[in-house]
Design a protein around this motif. Structure first.
Motif, PDB file in Angstrom:
ATOM      1  N   GLU A 101      20.618 -32.332 103.329  1.00 44.76           N
ATOM      2  CA  GLU A 101      21.972 -32.857 103.084  1.00 44.76           C
ATOM      3  C   GLU A 101      22.785 -32.887 104.382  1.00 44.76           C
ATOM      4  O   GLU A 101      23.514 -33.833 104.643  1.00 44.76           O
ATOM      5  N   LEU A 102      22.640 -31.834 105.173  1.00 45.58           N
ATOM      6  CA  LEU A 102      23.366 -31.792 106.446  1.00 45.58           C
ATOM      7  C   LEU A 102      22.926 -32.940 107.344  1.00 45.58           C
ATOM      8  O   LEU A 102      23.741 -33.597 107.999  1.00 45.58           O
ATOM      9  N   VAL A 103      21.615 -33.191 107.356  1.00 50.39           N
ATOM     10  CA  VAL A 103      21.083 -34.287 108.164  1.00 50.39           C
ATOM     11  C   VAL A 103      21.658 -35.614 107.663  1.00 50.39           C
ATOM     12  O   VAL A 103      22.048 -36.481 108.451  1.00 50.39           O
ATOM     13  N   ALA A 104      21.746 -35.761 106.333  1.00 54.33           N
ATOM     14  CA  ALA A 104      22.281 -36.997 105.758  1.00 54.33           C
ATOM     15  C   ALA A 104      23.730 -37.229 106.204  1.00 54.33           C
ATOM     16  O   ALA A 104      24.178 -38.363 106.346  1.00 54.33           O
ATOM     17  N   TYR A 105      24.447 -36.145 106.428  1.00 54.19           N
ATOM     18  CA  TYR A 105      25.821 -36.265 106.943  1.00 54.19           C
ATOM     19  C   TYR A 105      25.835 -36.495 108.460  1.00 54.19           C
ATOM     20  O   TYR A 105      26.889 -36.667 109.047  1.00 54.19           O
TER      21      TYR A 105
END
Ligand code: GDP
Ligand code: CA
Length: 347
Positions: A101-105
């Motif tokens: 999720e962090l990567v997606a952000y």
């Protein structure tokens, strides 16, 4: 028996797992022999052995607001049975949803692996630190979940951070146009794979840090002090940079023995050679042993390094590859035997 060990991460943790198993197997057999039929043993009236692990905190880093202590956690998870055995670090059966999720952000940094289960440790640690607990207290609390201190029937283990204060290993790299640029050790090690040569490695804050509660006492009152195979610069070297630690090792009455992290002129895992280059020390078992010569009594090397000699230190050879638990236990047993042989006669 009271054993104190200085520890980095993966190398140290693996060794300590072997050491715990040796101590547990030996139980209090030796001592019950001395005390006759009573079966009572130990100076304190308690049976069994006590292992105190002094952990490196120079690798610690704050990521996404979370305080991460990679070496303390590696030791805690490994001895507590929660480690990912293959990687050697992090939690077993890990998932990476939060990181995805962090990567997606597009959040940075993305190069440091933070697993979901592992993150719970960092969340709790951060929360406790922010409520005012000291790192040593936090570590003790986290370790309780993993069965510390009574890890085995015959072995009690304490994990003490080398200091409660912040010490951070930085690596100085050559910047553009001859300038210098310092990065956090983790960035050099993980993101840059220790590829750009380190001009210097600095344990920022170590010189002003106070040893954690119990650290110096554990060295001074031990029956044996062990240096497991750990990175000599950024694991052991950082612990030694905390004022008082080196002096305690020099003056303890306990024999101090170490296990070489270098086999046949190369580190077994990782890039310790890149760290040694930065301090101008050859990647050999002898040169690493010489870094500790002022306090070392015995140095265990691999048969491939059987010709290694360290001034004033008893050097003994034994296969040092920690292939599996039995092989690692044999190394730990050899270290304890070397300590017994090196023990100075009582005055
Ligand atoms: P880190 O903090 O995770 O890098 O781990 P440590 O500082 O505790 O240990 C890293 C060192 O352990 C490296 O320099 C390796 O060469 C050494 N090491 C890893 N596996 C073995 C092994 O099987 N035998 C020996 N003798 N050393 C090892
Ligand atoms: Ca480390």
């Amino acid at each position: 028996m009271r054993v104190t060990a200085l520890a980095g991460g993966v190398g140290a943790a693996r060794f300590l797992r072997g050491l715990v198993s040796v101590l547990d197997t030996e139980g209090d057999a030796g001592q019950s022999g001395q005390s006759g039929q009573s079966g009572q043993s130990g100076r304190s009236g308690q049976s069994g052995h006590e292992l105190t692990v002094v952990g490196n905190t120079g690798d610690d880093i704050t990521l996404f607001g979370l305080r991460v202590c990679p070496d303390l956690d590696t030791v805690m998870y490994t001895l507590g049975g929660g480690i990912d055995d293959e990687r050697g670090w992090g939690r077993g059966a890990e998932t990476w949803r939060v990181q995805e999720e962090l990567v997606a952000y597009g959040a940075q940094p993305q190069w440091f692996g933070l697993g979901d289960r592992d993150m719970a440790t960092h969340i709790l640690r951060t929360q406790m630190l922010e409520s005012g607990y000291r790192l040593g207290e936090v570590t003790e609390a986290l370790c309780r979940r993993w069965g510390f201190p009574q890890l085995r029937e015959q072995v009690r283990v304490r994990l003490l951070p080398m200091s409660d204060e912040r010490v951070e290993t930085h690596v100085v790299l050559e910047g553009p146009d001859g300038t210098s640029q310092a990065v956090h050790f983790q960035e050099w090690w993980v993101r840059l794979a220790a590829q750009p040569p380190a001009q210097r490695i600095v344990a920022v804050g170590a010189g002003e840090a106070t040893p954690g509660p119990g650290v110096l006492e554990a060295i001074r009152t031990a029956d044996v002090v062990v240096l497991p195979p750990s990175n000599p610069v950024v694991s052991i070297g950082t612990i030694l940079a905390v004022p008082g630690v080196r002096e305690a090792l020099r003056t303890t009455t306990a024999p101090v023995v170490g296990v070489s992290p270098i086999i046949g002129g190369a580190p077994v895992r990782g890039m310790a050679d890149a760290c040694l280059r930065a301090i101008g020390v050859a990647t050999t078992a002898a040169a690493v042993g010489a870094l500790y010569a002022d306090f070392l009594d015995g140095w265990l090397v691999d048969p491939r390094d059987g010709d290694a000699a360290v001034d004033g230190v008893t050097v003994r050879a034994c296969p040092l590859l920690m292939r599996d638990l039995p092989a690692t236990a044999a190394i730990a047993a050899a270290a304890l035997e070397l300590a017994a042989a090196a023990r100075q006669p009582a005055p």
